[in-house]
Design an enzyme around this catalytic site. Sequence first.
Site, PDB file in Angstrom:
ATOM      1  N   CYS A  79       8.922   2.323  -1.156  1.00  0.00           N
ATOM      2  CA  CYS A  79       9.845   1.216  -0.920  1.00  0.00           C
ATOM      3  C   CYS A  79      10.416   0.788  -2.281  1.00  0.00           C
ATOM      4  O   CYS A  79       9.958   1.266  -3.331  1.00  0.00           O
ATOM      5  CB  CYS A  79       9.103   0.049  -0.278  1.00  0.00           C
ATOM      6  SG  CYS A  79       7.739  -0.509  -1.309  1.00  0.00           S
ATOM      7  N   GLU A 104      -2.999  -8.019  -2.296  1.00  0.00           N
ATOM      8  CA  GLU A 104      -1.815  -8.902  -2.314  1.00  0.00           C
ATOM      9  C   GLU A 104      -2.188 -10.325  -1.889  1.00  0.00           C
ATOM     10  O   GLU A 104      -1.743 -11.312  -2.485  1.00  0.00           O
ATOM     11  CB  GLU A 104      -0.734  -8.341  -1.368  1.00  0.00           C
ATOM     12  CG  GLU A 104       0.521  -9.212  -1.362  1.00  0.00           C
ATOM     13  CD  GLU A 104       1.493  -8.848  -0.253  1.00  0.00           C
ATOM     14  OE1 GLU A 104       1.688  -7.655   0.030  1.00  0.00           O
ATOM     15  OE2 GLU A 104       2.065  -9.789   0.332  1.00  0.00           O
TER      16      GLU A 104
HETATM   17 FE1  F3S Z   1       7.514  -2.753  -1.033  1.00  0.00          FE
HETATM   18 FE2  F3S Z   1       7.813  -5.053  -2.234  1.00  0.00          FE
HETATM   19 FE3  F3S Z   1       8.303  -4.824   0.299  1.00  0.00          FE
HETATM   20  S1  F3S Z   1       6.235  -3.550  -2.645  1.00  0.00           S
HETATM   21  S2  F3S Z   1       6.887  -3.276   1.021  1.00  0.00           S
HETATM   22  S3  F3S Z   1       9.440  -3.864  -1.313  1.00  0.00           S
HETATM   23  S4  F3S Z   1       7.228  -6.474  -0.696  1.00  0.00           S
END
Ligand code: F3S
Length: 283
Positions: A13, A130
């Site tokens: 991501c 997290e």
């Molecule tokens: Fe990735 Fe950040 Fe979303 S690490 S899953 S873009 S909160």
Amino acid sequence: MKEVLIAESAGFCFGVKRAMNMARVELLEKNQTAVYALGPLIHNKQAVAKHEDMGLITVDRLNDINQNLESKVIIRSHGVAKKIYDEAGLKGINIVDTTCPFVKKIHDIVTKGEKEEKEIILLGDAKHPEVIGINGWCKDKAIIFKELDEVKNYKFNKNKEYLLVSQTTMNEKKFDSIIEYLKGLDLKLSIKNTICSATRVRQEEARKLSEKVDVMVVIGGKHSSNTQKLVKICSEIVDTISIETKEDMQDVNFAKYKIIGVTAGASTPDWIIEEAVDFLKRS
Ligand code: F3S
């Protein structure tokens, strides 16, 4: 050659891609500086091994860092509690902060909420790094719920003000059902939906792709929960093979499949996906 369709959102991501790029730059430019990662850089053992070959040292605690050398420590995209920054500052360890900006935003929300004396409700898995990190920005005082039943068993105080946030990877249906229940309690409650859309987009694409192909190949760690969720979604629609690397496909007979779909979990690097796709095209 086989037809191989790859999901657009397969693999890293935005936040993980950003974190891995930052880590790579540090390792390429480190010279004499020792570069540490606080916890495995990413939930993918092949990617961790590759970075360790470049000199990355993985530690579980700041205390494990050799302070006699010039050192830097990489904070992962999950983020960490405020006390880790404070401790690193006291020890004179430089921080390379790759916390995903979406996670950082949650840190800011709960910091402000705590200062305003609000009770912080944090939806997510209390053991996830997290969530531990977010809680550490509101003095570890968050009320953490994973399931609706836990919320139902909690005694809320109508005189208090609550502020709700969630882990970025929280399941949206679960989030909605908890919010619906809480709204019915008539509390002083402000809600910040801090779920990141990357997970949902990846899952929706996997579902759509599964409908178009004869088999799905899902690439990612056997212990990566987001990868295994993709496996589950795809296998409900079509034959699905779960692999970590192309080596796991050596004994699979792809002869009966014409069109192959590929997706990958959030911690799967591009080079692992590319190797698997090359293998599949020639299968
Ligand atoms: Fe990735 Fe950040 Fe979303 S690490 S899953 S873009 S909160």
